[in-house]
Write an enzyme that holds these catalytic residues in place. Structure first.
Site, PDB file in Angstrom:
ATOM      1  N   LYS A  52       0.837  -1.202   0.000  1.00 52.36           N
ATOM      2  CA  LYS A  52       0.000   0.000   0.000  1.00 52.36           C
ATOM      3  C   LYS A  52       0.871   1.251   0.000  1.00 52.36           C
ATOM      4  O   LYS A  52       0.567   2.233  -0.677  1.00 52.36           O
ATOM      5  CB  LYS A  52      -0.947  -0.021   1.213  1.00 52.36           C
ATOM      6  N   GLN A  96      -4.242  -1.644   9.873  1.00 50.03           N
ATOM      7  CA  GLN A  96      -4.163  -2.908   9.134  1.00 50.03           C
ATOM      8  C   GLN A  96      -4.727  -4.042  10.003  1.00 50.03           C
ATOM      9  O   GLN A  96      -4.314  -4.231  11.136  1.00 50.03           O
ATOM     10  CB  GLN A  96      -2.698  -3.185   8.757  1.00 50.03           C
ATOM     11  N   ASP A 119     -10.464   3.461   4.773  1.00 48.40           N
ATOM     12  CA  ASP A 119     -10.984   2.092   4.672  1.00 48.40           C
ATOM     13  C   ASP A 119     -12.509   2.096   4.497  1.00 48.40           C
ATOM     14  O   ASP A 119     -13.094   1.098   4.107  1.00 48.40           O
ATOM     15  CB  ASP A 119     -10.657   1.318   5.961  1.00 48.40           C
TER      16      ASP A 119
END
Ligand code: NDP
Length: 285
Positions: A52, A96, A119
């Site tokens: 990412k 994460q 997210d």
């Protein structure tokens, strides 16, 4: 001939757009900046966060991975998150997953302020999906990536019967809502669904987010090359090979198109994260 719905062409096309949007923001004095919170060193999580970061930097954004110790207490974790997310020089932040066991009952989605929740897990952002999306919304990355992939390959959900297997908050449920908004008729299946094979055989499009190695095979589909299959699963088989929920080789001759694993939905998820970061930065203007 069955079409393989690879992410690579979508990514290379979108990358140019991301670069130019990032340039425009920079011209206005804003460098899109993301903080990734990584607790412990779970090997797949280390790889995902690194990918990412690399992708964010590839279009001109900034990304810092903040490592927190595996054994961090709930209180310290919350405190750290508060300190990081309060900074006003960031546009995106996410934790994460998965988290170590002592943190698993924390509702991470509501700890990241909605305006930097790249997210798309914050209740305010999920609510926007429930109501019907707006251009400015931060949408959960995997379902968003699937919609982008479908659009690229001219797969129109409108009027289609779509079976989504898996009802998690991060994939299945938002996926079902987003597809409903796009005028699909959605059947959301899960482990208690009876006659899953029949549901799948009736579908125009099947999206699987179960997490079981090669769970879906040719018994689940019609053998008329008319169905579109989208595999969200990321699993490792007994030989250590990365594979999806779908038995790719077994299904290939029978379906119209199918996503590969790797090289399919996983890559699209990273693209969505980048798009959400730029959206969050634009929303702040
Ligand atoms: P969860 O474990 O949260 O959910 C799995 C879902 O599958 C549940 O709803 C469960 O039903 C359902 N399920 C389990 N067994 C069956 C069965 N036999 N028949 C029908 N449904 C079943 O998983 P996630 O949604 O977090 O992830 C799913 C998969 O997608 C994983 O492999 C994960 O690694 C992958 N993933 C991939 C991403 C990507 O970017 N490609 C991003 C996120 C996840 P029930 O609710 O009844 O228990």
């Amino acid at each position: 001939l069955t079409q393989i719905l690879k992410a690579a062409p979508v990514i290379s096309q979108s990358l140019e757009q991301l670069k130019s949007e990032c340039e425009k923001l920079k011209a206005q004095g804003i460098t899109p900046s993301m903080k990734v919170i990584l607790v412990g060193s779970n090997p797949p999580s280390v790889v995902y966060t690194r990918n990412k970061k690399i992708f964010t930097e590839s279009f001109g954004g900034e990304c810092e991975i903040i490592h927190l110790p595996e054994t961090i207490s709930k209180a310290d974790f919350r405190q750290q998150l508060k300190l990081i997310t309060q900074r006003d020089d960031i546009h995106g932040c996410f934790v994460q997953l998965p988290l170590p066991s002592q943190l698993q009952h924390i509702d991470v989605g509501s700890l990241i302020p909605p305006e930097i929740d790249v997210d798309g897990f914050h209740p305010n952002n999920l609510m926007k999906i429930l109501k019907g999306t707006s251009q400015k919304a931060l949408i959960p990355c995997t379902p968003k990536g699937i919609l982008t992939l479908m659009e690229h390959y001219d797969i129109d959900p409108s009027g289609k019967n779509i079976v989504v297997i898996g009802r998690s908050m991060i994939v299945g449920k938002p996926m079902a809502l987003l597809l409903t908004e796009k005028n699909a008729t959605v059947t959301l299946c899960h482990s208690r669904t009876l006659n899953l094979e029949e549901h799948c055989q009736r579908a125009d499009i099947i999206i699987s987010a179960v997490g079981k190695t090669r769970f879906l095979n040719s018994k689940y589909v019609r053998h008329d090359q008319s169905q579109v299959l989208i595999d969200v699963g990321i699993n490792v088989d007994d030989k250590g090979k990365l594979c999806g929920d779908m038995d790719f080789e077994d299904l290939l001759p029978h379906v119209k198109s199918i996503t590969p694993v790797p090289g399919g939905v996983g890559k699209m998820t990273i693209l969505s994260l980048a798009q959400n970061l730029l959206q969050a930065a634009r929303n702040k203007l």
